[in-house]
Each structure stands twice: as structure tokens, then as C-alpha cells.
Design a protein around this motif. Sequence first.
Motif, PDB file in Angstrom:
ATOM      1  N   PRO A 413       1.331  -0.758  -0.314  1.00 49.14           N
ATOM      2  CA  PRO A 413       0.090  -0.155  -0.360  1.00 49.14           C
ATOM      3  C   PRO A 413       1.465   1.397   0.159  1.00 49.14           C
ATOM      4  O   PRO A 413       0.657   2.195  -0.779  1.00 49.14           O
ATOM      5  CB  PRO A 413      -0.919  -0.130   1.487  1.00 49.14           C
ATOM      6  N   ASN A 414       2.061   1.028   0.659  1.00 51.90           N
ATOM      7  CA  ASN A 414       2.086   2.430   0.728  1.00 51.90           C
ATOM      8  C   ASN A 414       3.264   2.845  -0.473  1.00 51.90           C
ATOM      9  O   ASN A 414       3.724   3.936  -0.955  1.00 51.90           O
ATOM     10  CB  ASN A 414       4.365   2.200   1.645  1.00 51.90           C
ATOM     11  N   THR A 415       3.523   1.723  -1.283  1.00 51.63           N
ATOM     12  CA  THR A 415       4.096   1.747  -2.797  1.00 51.63           C
ATOM     13  C   THR A 415       3.238   2.403  -3.666  1.00 51.63           C
ATOM     14  O   THR A 415       3.617   2.805  -4.542  1.00 51.63           O
ATOM     15  CB  THR A 415       4.995   0.895  -3.097  1.00 51.63           C
ATOM     16  N   LEU A 416       2.290   1.277  -3.984  1.00 52.31           N
ATOM     17  CA  LEU A 416       1.031   0.943  -5.274  1.00 52.31           C
ATOM     18  C   LEU A 416       0.119   2.514  -4.862  1.00 52.31           C
ATOM     19  O   LEU A 416       0.117   2.616  -5.677  1.00 52.31           O
ATOM     20  CB  LEU A 416       0.768  -0.074  -5.007  1.00 52.31           C
ATOM     21  N   GLY A 417      -0.363   2.503  -3.512  1.00 49.44           N
ATOM     22  CA  GLY A 417      -1.037   3.329  -3.147  1.00 49.44           C
ATOM     23  C   GLY A 417      -0.254   4.823  -3.061  1.00 49.44           C
ATOM     24  O   GLY A 417      -0.627   5.611  -3.734  1.00 49.44           O
ATOM     25  N   MET A 418      -0.242   4.904  -1.862  1.00 46.14           N
ATOM     26  CA  MET A 418       0.701   6.032  -1.418  1.00 46.14           C
ATOM     27  C   MET A 418       1.955   6.758  -2.471  1.00 46.14           C
ATOM     28  O   MET A 418       1.914   8.260  -2.713  1.00 46.14           O
ATOM     29  CB  MET A 418       1.416   6.201  -0.393  1.00 46.14           C
ATOM     30  N   SER A 419       2.823   6.285  -3.086  1.00 48.93           N
ATOM     31  CA  SER A 419       3.630   6.518  -3.615  1.00 48.93           C
ATOM     32  C   SER A 419       3.377   6.584  -5.126  1.00 48.93           C
ATOM     33  O   SER A 419       3.443   8.066  -5.194  1.00 48.93           O
ATOM     34  CB  SER A 419       4.898   5.701  -3.985  1.00 48.93           C
ATOM     35  N   GLN A 420       3.144   5.472  -5.747  1.00 51.64           N
ATOM     36  CA  GLN A 420       2.556   5.643  -6.944  1.00 51.64           C
ATOM     37  C   GLN A 420       1.064   6.162  -7.519  1.00 51.64           C
ATOM     38  O   GLN A 420       0.707   5.302  -9.032  1.00 51.64           O
ATOM     39  CB  GLN A 420       3.003   4.072  -8.132  1.00 51.64           C
ATOM     40  N   TYR A 421       0.295   6.561  -7.089  1.00 53.07           N
ATOM     41  CA  TYR A 421      -1.114   6.876  -7.146  1.00 53.07           C
ATOM     42  C   TYR A 421      -1.231   5.338  -7.378  1.00 53.07           C
ATOM     43  O   TYR A 421      -2.745   5.880  -8.235  1.00 53.07           O
ATOM     44  CB  TYR A 421      -1.076   8.317  -7.854  1.00 53.07           C
ATOM     45  N   GLY A 422      -1.457   4.150  -7.681  1.00 53.18           N
ATOM     46  CA  GLY A 422      -1.742   3.546  -8.674  1.00 53.18           C
ATOM     47  C   GLY A 422      -3.485   2.637  -8.209  1.00 53.18           C
ATOM     48  O   GLY A 422      -3.604   2.286  -9.167  1.00 53.18           O
ATOM     49  N   ASP A 423      -3.555   2.759  -7.369  1.00 53.88           N
ATOM     50  CA  ASP A 423      -5.503   2.709  -7.221  1.00 53.88           C
ATOM     51  C   ASP A 423      -5.996   3.909  -7.022  1.00 53.88           C
ATOM     52  O   ASP A 423      -7.245   3.819  -6.996  1.00 53.88           O
ATOM     53  CB  ASP A 423      -5.082   2.986  -5.125  1.00 53.88           C
ATOM     54  N   GLY A 424      -5.005   4.634  -7.391  1.00 52.90           N
ATOM     55  CA  GLY A 424      -6.576   6.277  -8.323  1.00 52.90           C
ATOM     56  C   GLY A 424      -7.166   6.950  -6.708  1.00 52.90           C
ATOM     57  O   GLY A 424      -7.921   7.206  -7.341  1.00 52.90           O
ATOM     58  N   GLY A 425      -6.252   6.770  -5.954  1.00 50.06           N
ATOM     59  CA  GLY A 425      -6.583   7.814  -5.121  1.00 50.06           C
ATOM     60  C   GLY A 425      -7.567   7.412  -4.190  1.00 50.06           C
ATOM     61  O   GLY A 425      -8.161   8.128  -2.982  1.00 50.06           O
ATOM     62  N   LEU A 426      -7.241   5.952  -3.509  1.00 50.12           N
ATOM     63  CA  LEU A 426      -8.198   5.390  -2.779  1.00 50.12           C
ATOM     64  C   LEU A 426      -7.559   5.824  -1.189  1.00 50.12           C
ATOM     65  O   LEU A 426      -8.707   5.761   0.100  1.00 50.12           O
ATOM     66  CB  LEU A 426      -8.126   3.776  -2.493  1.00 50.12           C
ATOM     67  N   MET A 427      -5.939   6.096  -0.773  1.00 53.80           N
ATOM     68  CA  MET A 427      -5.000   6.156  -0.056  1.00 53.80           C
ATOM     69  C   MET A 427      -4.884   7.449   0.113  1.00 53.80           C
ATOM     70  O   MET A 427      -5.190   8.344   0.968  1.00 53.80           O
ATOM     71  CB  MET A 427      -4.108   5.361   0.359  1.00 53.80           C
ATOM     72  N   ALA A 428      -4.524   7.708  -0.804  1.00 59.17           N
ATOM     73  CA  ALA A 428      -4.159   9.340  -1.324  1.00 59.17           C
ATOM     74  C   ALA A 428      -5.049   9.937  -2.046  1.00 59.17           C
ATOM     75  O   ALA A 428      -5.477   9.466  -3.152  1.00 59.17           O
ATOM     76  CB  ALA A 428      -2.542   9.428  -1.695  1.00 59.17           C
ATOM     77  N   SER A 429      -5.597  11.555  -1.373  1.00 61.73           N
ATOM     78  CA  SER A 429      -6.363  12.684  -2.097  1.00 61.73           C
ATOM     79  C   SER A 429      -5.250  13.301  -3.250  1.00 61.73           C
ATOM     80  O   SER A 429      -6.920  13.530  -3.655  1.00 61.73           O
ATOM     81  CB  SER A 429      -6.977  14.096  -1.116  1.00 61.73           C
ATOM     82  N   LYS A 430      -4.305  12.815  -3.773  1.00 64.27           N
ATOM     83  CA  LYS A 430      -3.593  13.383  -4.942  1.00 64.27           C
ATOM     84  C   LYS A 430      -2.276  12.434  -4.978  1.00 64.27           C
ATOM     85  O   LYS A 430      -1.855  12.182  -4.012  1.00 64.27           O
ATOM     86  CB  LYS A 430      -3.634  15.110  -4.859  1.00 64.27           C
ATOM     87  N   PRO A 431      -1.687  12.625  -6.636  1.00 63.93           N
ATOM     88  CA  PRO A 431      -0.510  12.025  -6.349  1.00 63.93           C
ATOM     89  C   PRO A 431       0.298  12.585  -6.109  1.00 63.93           C
ATOM     90  O   PRO A 431       0.760  14.316  -5.509  1.00 63.93           O
ATOM     91  CB  PRO A 431      -0.242  11.912  -7.475  1.00 63.93           C
ATOM     92  N   TYR A 432       1.997  12.751  -5.415  1.00 64.26           N
ATOM     93  CA  TYR A 432       2.303  13.241  -4.632  1.00 64.26           C
ATOM     94  C   TYR A 432       3.022  13.653  -5.497  1.00 64.26           C
ATOM     95  O   TYR A 432       4.770  12.421  -5.307  1.00 64.26           O
ATOM     96  CB  TYR A 432       3.102  12.647  -3.167  1.00 64.26           C
ATOM     97  N   VAL A 433       3.409  14.349  -6.129  1.00 62.23           N
ATOM     98  CA  VAL A 433       4.709  15.118  -7.702  1.00 62.23           C
ATOM     99  C   VAL A 433       4.976  16.064  -6.901  1.00 62.23           C
ATOM    100  O   VAL A 433       3.808  17.718  -6.559  1.00 62.23           O
ATOM    101  CB  VAL A 433       3.638  15.083  -8.557  1.00 62.23           C
ATOM    102  N   ALA A 434       6.404  16.552  -7.227  1.00 61.40           N
ATOM    103  CA  ALA A 434       6.537  17.524  -7.131  1.00 61.40           C
ATOM    104  C   ALA A 434       7.847  17.987  -8.330  1.00 61.40           C
ATOM    105  O   ALA A 434       8.329  16.901  -9.085  1.00 61.40           O
ATOM    106  CB  ALA A 434       7.147  17.804  -5.273  1.00 61.40           C
ATOM    107  N   THR A 435       9.003  19.240  -8.515  1.00 60.47           N
ATOM    108  CA  THR A 435      10.120  19.905  -8.598  1.00 60.47           C
ATOM    109  C   THR A 435      10.639  18.717  -7.924  1.00 60.47           C
ATOM    110  O   THR A 435      10.924  18.451  -6.574  1.00 60.47           O
ATOM    111  CB  THR A 435       9.803  20.768  -8.955  1.00 60.47           C
ATOM    112  N   GLY A 436      11.924  19.094  -8.555  1.00 56.43           N
ATOM    113  CA  GLY A 436      13.506  18.945  -8.296  1.00 56.43           C
ATOM    114  C   GLY A 436      13.639  19.970  -7.000  1.00 56.43           C
ATOM    115  O   GLY A 436      14.498  20.258  -5.564  1.00 56.43           O
ATOM    116  N   LYS A 437      13.104  20.989  -6.799  1.00 59.09           N
ATOM    117  CA  LYS A 437      13.018  22.528  -6.137  1.00 59.09           C
ATOM    118  C   LYS A 437      12.244  21.922  -4.837  1.00 59.09           C
ATOM    119  O   LYS A 437      13.053  22.113  -3.296  1.00 59.09           O
ATOM    120  CB  LYS A 437      12.262  23.542  -6.144  1.00 59.09           C
ATOM    121  N   TYR A 438      11.162  20.844  -4.614  1.00 60.92           N
ATOM    122  CA  TYR A 438      11.050  20.053  -4.004  1.00 60.92           C
ATOM    123  C   TYR A 438      12.293  19.199  -2.839  1.00 60.92           C
ATOM    124  O   TYR A 438      12.770  19.876  -1.362  1.00 60.92           O
ATOM    125  CB  TYR A 438      10.077  19.066  -3.110  1.00 60.92           C
TER     126      TYR A 438
END
Length: 520
Positions: A413-438
Motif C-alpha cells: 500500500p505504501n508503494t502502489l497506493g501512496m507513492s505511485q497513485y496506482g489505486d487512483g486515490g483510494l489511499m492518497a487524495s492526490k498524486p505526490y508530485v513535485a519538481t526538483g525544488k522540493y
Amino acid sequence: MHSVRHLILVLGDQLDLEAAAFDGFDAAQDAVWMAESHEESTHVWSSKQRIALFLSAMRHFSQALSDAGRPLHYHRLDDTDAAADLKSLGAKLQADLKTLAPKRVVMTAPGDWRVFQQLKVAVEAAGHKLEVCEDRHFFSTISDFAAHADGRKSLRLEYFYRELRQRYNILMDDDKPAGGQWNFDADNREAFGPQGPGPVPARATFEPDALTRELIKLVNTRFSNHPGTLDSFAWPVTRPQALQALQRFVNERLPLFGRYEDALWPGEPWLYHSHLSSAMNLKLLSAREVVQAVETAYRVGDVPLQSAEGFIRQILGWREYVRGIYWTQMPSYVERNALSAQEELPTWFWTGHTDMACLRDAITQTLEHGYAHHIQRLMVTGLYALLLGVRPQQVHAWYLSVYVDAVEWVELPNTLGMSQYGDGGLMASKPYVATGKYIQRMGGPCKGCRYDPALREGERACPYTTLYWDFLMRHEKLLAKNARMALQVKNLARMTDSQKQAVTLRADAIRRGEVGVALG
């Protein structure tokens, strides 16, 4: 050989003498069954650190069982009997059931769907029903989580976490959350600044004893082509060692854990984190005793609330939550791929041979120690795979392979859901994406990198920044419907067609392996 009354199955992540499966154990009639299996190290290409930790902890636990007077049937990888040729746990168990002829076969709830099904089939083939006891290591049960999830379209950590805080009276003052708020996440995002972390208390390390040294030799021989190295192996492999590691963390690093839990610093793998997840996932430590130790430290004034709450949220909140996600969503969960990502995982994820400084730092550390903290996993290695568009199943297999604390119930769940948004938002309310500035802002090694996080185009553009804008363009229609992503997507309107084309061309070059691979 006389038949066994109860045969207690113990897996490599169930090393607890007080586990529910042992309730009512009678040494005169009952026996314990454990097995090392070649398949458990090869169904994913497990790192040497991960293999050695599991096997060493298992063999030490077998000694603890003997000391407790519990009869044990144990298969070692280096045995030379007929069972040594049987590669899977299920095959070994099925062979033993014919000999031992138990009246009942019992185990504590496992942490891996695949292994559970394998053992269940073996037991049923022998004419028995596999009896499964609740895992008391956790606060909640799968039934608790299923009841919480019933009727909800999305499953957010915060609501389940609050329920558990109230139910178990943890960090509560007169039915109110300690400090007047449920979480202090906003206070736990500080970076170290240009001066770096300064002196950080050393983590608890444990010199390999004779048994562990024997295992290291075995792993280096039998799994010589597997990733990583065992030169630095120093993980706790017994309960006394795990308790010592817990106390060291609470006394020395917990006070600043909250403040710097999201911070990065090049060449500093340990920082203020606990490094307890492997001991907890092996069940050398219970979640309850860890949470109690942390809350006690807060109550007596040794640590600030933001650190105690931040850490307890990871244990009482996140671990319980992802376990519920796993067992209520399997077996179909592992196949989810909501973003239709199809790229291959770059081969340098197995070597660290990349000229991107943050990834080289995180992957090299991972292969050396079998460890990276949560921001390195989510916002360095995981973020890159997400932006690149790697199939989430390949990312899952890599995380399960390389980290010493990886058991599928928590890793998937940490990888497929939280990190990769593979579950389409079941776990995470959005994809965790950012630029290199983060990564730069949080203390990543950008100063020593050939790429500039501020640039999205050109030869010096940071691949994270290029891929971030490419990700927004590729998924614009989907992301525009997400309230938390809408503002980021709107920024695409500021880009000209030529700028978008330049991003796409460079992103394609990154995917072809023309950017980011170390030379020589």
C-alpha cells in the motif's frame, strides 16, 4: 514418531513468543514449525541485507523457542535432507504434515497474501483447516478497519487515526487531543538549513554474533548475485537488541524527530529516525510497547508533543491503516494501475549508477544498508518512478526487494497506493508530485549535482523538474478533476507550445536512458 496435537506455524515476520497462536501451548503435545525457503528470497530479487536480517532473526528466534522448551521442527536453507530440494514454504509444510500428522494446524495472521494462500493450500491438501489467530501485535483488527471503511468512497488516514486515539486513550487529555489538535504535521516539515544537521546521535548498532556471521557467509555464497552488500550489517535480530534500539531512539533522537522527520541531508542516512520498523515488522517489538514508550517520554517532559504525536501517528495511525488497506483490498490491489503507467524501472535502480545526486545518494544508501527513511522513499526514489511513468508493480517489486523492513502488508500500500497513485486515490487524495525544488528545499544534495532544479528545459534541467511538467501534461484531464491538483494543472496555461514541446522532447530522452545515467 507420535502425532502432534497442535502444530503452530511461525513465519519469518512472526518472531514473538507471546503471539496468539501460542495460547494454550503444551510442550508435551504441541510443536512449532518454521522453515527457511529459497523462494522467499527469490520471488522478488531480495537484497542481501533483507535476506540476512530475516534468516538471522529466524535462527535466533529458534534458539529462543528452544530456551522456552517448545519443540521445534525447523528447516534451514543449508540443510542436506530431502526437504532441502523443496523450494517453497508450502511444499515443505505439505511434506511435514504427512509425517507429523497434527490434529490442528494453527498460525497467527500472516503479513503476505501469497504466503497465506500457499500455506492454506498445503494444510487443506492434508485434510485440515488452517486456523488463524488474531495478531495482537496491532491495536486494531482487519474487521475494525473493514467496519470503518464500510460505505466510504475514500479511505483517509486521519479519520481512522482519530478513532484509534480515542478508543485506546493515546495522547488524549479529558477526551480532547493533547495540545488541542489531532496532529502536528505542519510543525514537522523543517529542513536543516545550509549548516546541515550537525552532530546526530548514532543509531543503535549490533555487532554480528557467530550465528549472524554464519548467515552472512551463507547469503554471500548462495545469493552472491543479489543486490547490496553485507559489510555494514548491524540490525537488531533479537528481542533484547530491539528493546535496546527502542530505548536509544526514545532517549537520544525522538526529541528532534518531529521537527526534522521530513529533512534530507547528503551522506546522512540515519538522522533522527527510529530505525525500528524492521524490528517491529519482524514482531521483535510490539506496536503497543513502542507507542507506550513514546507517550511516556512525552508525559514526563522528555520530548515535545510534536515529536511524540508525529511518531505515534506513524505507528498507531499509518501502520494500522495500511494493514487495513492491504487485507481489505487484496488480492486485486496488487494489479492496480490507475495512471496506466507502462515504463520499465531503470536498471540503475539496482546499482545506483546515476548522475542525479539525490537518487545516487538514496539508492547507494539503500543497497548498502537496506534502509532509507520515508521521505527518501516517497519523494526521491518513489517520486522519480511516478514522474517517469514506471509500472507500479515494478516499483513494488523493487521496494519489496531492497528494504529490510519490507513485508508485503505494509510495503505494497505504501508503494502502489501512496507513492505511485496506482489505486487512483483510494489511499492518497492526490498524486505526490513535485519538481526538483522540493528535494532542494528539504536538504537534498542538489548543490553537488550537475542538474539545476529550477530548470525544466535544456541540458542542465533537473530530470525531476522536466518530468513533473511532463506528468502534468500527460495526465492533465484526470488531474484537473482533483481539487488538490487543480492549481498545479492551471500552471500549464502559462507555458507556450514551444516550451511544452521542449519538455516533452527532454522527457522522452530521459525515458530512453539518454539522461541521468552515470558514465563509466
